[in-house]
Motif scaffolding. Structure first.
Motif, PDB file in Angstrom:
ATOM      1  N   ARG A 186       0.833  -1.211   0.000  1.00  0.00           N
ATOM      2  CA  ARG A 186       0.000   0.000   0.000  1.00  0.00           C
ATOM      3  C   ARG A 186       0.868   1.261   0.000  1.00  0.00           C
ATOM      4  NH1 ARG A 186      -5.322  -0.904   0.575  1.00  0.00           N
ATOM      5  NH2 ARG A 186      -5.993  -2.931   1.399  1.00  0.00           N
ATOM      6  N   ARG A 187       2.001   1.192   0.681  1.00  0.00           N
ATOM      7  CA  ARG A 187       2.909   2.341   0.702  1.00  0.00           C
ATOM      8  C   ARG A 187       3.489   2.579  -0.691  1.00  0.00           C
ATOM      9  NH1 ARG A 187       5.792   1.002   4.969  1.00  0.00           N
ATOM     10  NH2 ARG A 187       7.447  -0.049   3.825  1.00  0.00           N
ATOM     11  N   ILE A 188       3.826   1.503  -1.391  1.00  0.00           N
ATOM     12  CA  ILE A 188       4.333   1.629  -2.759  1.00  0.00           C
ATOM     13  C   ILE A 188       3.269   2.229  -3.667  1.00  0.00           C
ATOM     14  CG2 ILE A 188       5.133   0.350  -4.776  1.00  0.00           C
ATOM     15  CD1 ILE A 188       6.424  -1.663  -2.884  1.00  0.00           C
ATOM     16  N   ILE A 189       2.051   1.712  -3.574  1.00  0.00           N
ATOM     17  CA  ILE A 189       0.954   2.187  -4.423  1.00  0.00           C
ATOM     18  C   ILE A 189       0.679   3.666  -4.171  1.00  0.00           C
ATOM     19  CG2 ILE A 189      -1.522   1.966  -4.899  1.00  0.00           C
ATOM     20  CD1 ILE A 189      -1.236  -1.027  -4.347  1.00  0.00           C
ATOM     21  N   GLU A 190       0.667   4.072  -2.914  1.00  0.00           N
ATOM     22  CA  GLU A 190       0.409   5.470  -2.577  1.00  0.00           C
ATOM     23  C   GLU A 190       1.522   6.375  -3.080  1.00  0.00           C
ATOM     24  OE1 GLU A 190      -1.168   8.947  -1.313  1.00  0.00           O
ATOM     25  OE2 GLU A 190      -2.131   6.984  -1.578  1.00  0.00           O
ATOM     26  N   LYS A 191       2.770   5.917  -2.974  1.00  0.00           N
ATOM     27  CA  LYS A 191       3.902   6.700  -3.468  1.00  0.00           C
ATOM     28  C   LYS A 191       3.827   6.847  -4.980  1.00  0.00           C
ATOM     29  CE  LYS A 191       8.041   8.619  -3.470  1.00  0.00           C
ATOM     30  NZ  LYS A 191       8.234  10.031  -3.068  1.00  0.00           N
ATOM     31  N   VAL A 192       3.509   5.773  -5.663  1.00  0.00           N
ATOM     32  CA  VAL A 192       3.357   5.822  -7.122  1.00  0.00           C
ATOM     33  C   VAL A 192       2.243   6.790  -7.497  1.00  0.00           C
ATOM     34  CG1 VAL A 192       2.618   4.502  -9.138  1.00  0.00           C
ATOM     35  CG2 VAL A 192       4.306   3.534  -7.584  1.00  0.00           C
ATOM     36  N   ARG A 193       1.103   6.674  -6.818  1.00  0.00           N
ATOM     37  CA  ARG A 193      -0.038   7.543  -7.123  1.00  0.00           C
ATOM     38  C   ARG A 193       0.311   9.015  -6.916  1.00  0.00           C
ATOM     39  NH1 ARG A 193      -3.283  10.749  -5.156  1.00  0.00           N
ATOM     40  NH2 ARG A 193      -2.273  10.543  -3.113  1.00  0.00           N
ATOM     41  N   ALA A 194       0.951   9.320  -5.776  1.00  0.00           N
ATOM     42  CA  ALA A 194       1.266  10.709  -5.450  1.00  0.00           C
ATOM     43  C   ALA A 194       2.266  11.306  -6.439  1.00  0.00           C
ATOM     44  CB  ALA A 194       1.815  10.796  -4.024  1.00  0.00           C
ATOM     45  N   ASP A 195       3.326  10.542  -6.786  1.00  0.00           N
ATOM     46  CA  ASP A 195       4.353  11.074  -7.678  1.00  0.00           C
ATOM     47  C   ASP A 195       3.837  11.247  -9.104  1.00  0.00           C
ATOM     48  OD1 ASP A 195       6.060  11.185  -5.590  1.00  0.00           O
ATOM     49  OD2 ASP A 195       7.583   9.857  -6.419  1.00  0.00           O
ATOM     50  N   ILE A 196       3.067  10.274  -9.583  1.00  0.00           N
ATOM     51  CA  ILE A 196       2.534  10.394 -10.944  1.00  0.00           C
ATOM     52  C   ILE A 196       1.508  11.524 -11.013  1.00  0.00           C
ATOM     53  CG2 ILE A 196       1.148   9.234 -12.710  1.00  0.00           C
ATOM     54  CD1 ILE A 196       2.540   6.684 -12.080  1.00  0.00           C
ATOM     55  N   GLN A 197       0.694  11.663  -9.968  1.00  0.00           N
ATOM     56  CA  GLN A 197      -0.277  12.752  -9.953  1.00  0.00           C
ATOM     57  C   GLN A 197       0.440  14.103  -9.973  1.00  0.00           C
ATOM     58  OE1 GLN A 197      -3.407  12.466  -7.023  1.00  0.00           O
ATOM     59  NE2 GLN A 197      -3.700  14.678  -6.956  1.00  0.00           N
ATOM     60  N   LYS A 198       1.509  14.226  -9.208  1.00  0.00           N
ATOM     61  CA  LYS A 198       2.265  15.477  -9.199  1.00  0.00           C
ATOM     62  C   LYS A 198       2.898  15.731 -10.557  1.00  0.00           C
ATOM     63  CE  LYS A 198       5.932  17.989  -6.812  1.00  0.00           C
ATOM     64  NZ  LYS A 198       6.906  18.015  -5.692  1.00  0.00           N
ATOM     65  N   TYR A 199       3.481  14.688 -11.154  1.00  0.00           N
ATOM     66  CA  TYR A 199       4.116  14.850 -12.462  1.00  0.00           C
ATOM     67  C   TYR A 199       3.097  15.290 -13.514  1.00  0.00           C
ATOM     68  CZ  TYR A 199       5.952  13.520 -17.024  1.00  0.00           C
ATOM     69  OH  TYR A 199       6.312  13.522 -18.350  1.00  0.00           O
ATOM     70  N   ILE A 200       1.941  14.619 -13.561  1.00  0.00           N
ATOM     71  CA  ILE A 200       0.935  14.936 -14.573  1.00  0.00           C
ATOM     72  C   ILE A 200       0.376  16.336 -14.351  1.00  0.00           C
ATOM     73  CG2 ILE A 200      -1.371  14.338 -15.421  1.00  0.00           C
ATOM     74  CD1 ILE A 200      -0.674  11.423 -15.009  1.00  0.00           C
ATOM     75  N   THR A 201       0.116  16.704 -13.086  1.00  0.00           N
ATOM     76  CA  THR A 201      -0.436  18.025 -12.786  1.00  0.00           C
ATOM     77  C   THR A 201       0.515  19.131 -13.226  1.00  0.00           C
ATOM     78  OG1 THR A 201      -1.638  17.127 -10.883  1.00  0.00           O
ATOM     79  CG2 THR A 201      -1.344  19.512 -10.970  1.00  0.00           C
ATOM     80  N   ILE A 202       1.785  19.007 -12.848  1.00  0.00           N
ATOM     81  CA  ILE A 202       2.766  20.028 -13.205  1.00  0.00           C
ATOM     82  C   ILE A 202       3.002  20.047 -14.714  1.00  0.00           C
ATOM     83  CG2 ILE A 202       5.182  20.716 -12.960  1.00  0.00           C
ATOM     84  CD1 ILE A 202       5.065  19.680 -10.096  1.00  0.00           C
TER      85      ILE A 202
END
Length: 354
Positions: A186-202
């Motif tokens: 779950r920690r891996i999934i959350e980290k992936v979600r947060a980083d990809i969301q930040k990358y796509i948003t920016i």
């Protein structure tokens, strides 16, 4: 023979064979895997957009979550449909004047004093083939046509992913079993979600800013089809490095092709669009990204070439999210963490509890 001494070599050979087999399967199974991956990207964007809509309030009334997902689906597919229709129609308009542009470019090339020194079958012939604007437009049109042809399958995949996501937590718990291991997953999934969301948003913000400012510059300079180049610059900026270079050179080339004496207009476009790309891509974007997406530029370029070979233009758009996922997953396991360190920019990666 000492079996233990050969174990690292055997492991390396097995890993290399597995990687080669995976690349082969991805290339051969492109028609199967690519629509599914694009559907996963859309599913992820729908969830991000729905979570943003959930935060909106109509007075004191909270929007029901199912309506938020429905609104997110409609907005995303409407935007994608408008972009595909606009670019396809604009490419058709551009194709009608492509021959005139080609003739002007060849006339400009032949007017240069040193062109007579090149042999007919050498560099000059290669450059003449490269100036085939009609072929470039046809290749772009085929790319968008191929994506549109897979639209129905992608939509079906997205529907099933949205339907199944309610059972994801139960499936994950049943699949992992061990509470400690589940916590790590779950920690891996959350980290992936947060980083990809930040990358796509920016990336959405910086690409939209670059495309809008480029459109205004090209329109003020009188370059033909400025709205087309604005949209294409927006899209191309999602491709690392190479996309920005193409987004700078191509409008300058078109400015040169508008007339037989468009050299000054072309140089102006090249300087202004190039300065805009450098300012946003090398100054503003890194400040917004910070150190969270700690990826080596050399690795990004190699990854771009790899996924471009595997899945063409679509692979180039997806290469950075794939690299983010790979680096995060590798960093969470002691045996693969050295690989994650090699993929990083400064050698520093998150070190979770093992």
């Amino acid at each position: 023979m000492n079996i233990r001494s050969n174990t690292p070599l055997v492991n390396f050979a097995a890993t290399a064979a597995l990687v080669a087999l995976s690349v082969y399967l991805l290339v051969v199974g492109q028609q199967l895997f690519l629509p599914l991956v694009i559907a996963i990207v859309f599913w992820f964007l729908i969830n991000v957009l729905a979570s943003l809509i959930v935060r909106l309030r109509l007075g004191s009334v909270t929007i029901p979550r199912p309506l938020c997902f429905l609104a997110a689906v409609l907005v995303l597919f409407a935007v994608v449909g408008i972009i595909v229709q606009f670019v396809s129609g604009s490419l058709n308009d551009l194709g009608s004047v492509a021959r005139v542009y080609e003739a002007n470019l060849r006339s400009f090339w032949q007017s240069l004093p040193f062109t007579a020194e090149f042999p007919a079958g050498g560099f000059s012939q290669v450059l003449t083939e490269w100036l085939d604007i009609s072929a470039m437009i046809t290749a772009l049109a085929l790319t968008f046509t191929g994506l549109a042809a897979d639209g129905v399958l992608i939509t079906i995949y997205v529907g099933f992913l949205l339907f199944e996501q309610g059972n994801f937590n139960q499936k994950l718990s049943a699949l992992v079993g061990n509470p400690e291991r589940e916590k790590r997953v779950r920690r891996i999934i959350e980290k992936v979600r947060a980083d990809i969301q930040k990358y796509i948003t920016i990336k959405l913000f910086t690409s939209a800013l670059t495309g809008t400012l480029s459109y205004l510059i090209l329109r003020l300079l009188g370059v033909n089809f400025p709205e087309v180049w604005g949209v294409l610059i927006f899209l191309l900026n999602f491709i690392p490095t190479v996309g920005s270079i193409i987004a700078t050179i191509f409008p300058a080339l078109i400015a040169l092709a508008q007339s037989t004496d468009g050299i000054y207009l072309s140089l102006t476009v090249l300087i202004l669009i190039g300065a805009l790309q450098v300012t946003i891509g090398n100054i503003i974007e890194p400040r917004l990204m910070g150190t969270s997406l700690n990826l080596s530029p050399v690795v990004i370029l190699f990854n771009l070439a790899l996924w471009g070979y595997i899945w063409g233009v679509a692979g180039m758009f997806l290469c950075v999210p794939f690299l983010i996922i790979t680096t995060i997953v590798l960093s969470h396991f002691p045996k693969t963490r050295p690989v994650a360190i090699l993929l990083s920019s400064n050698g520093q990666v998150d070190l979770p509890e093992d």
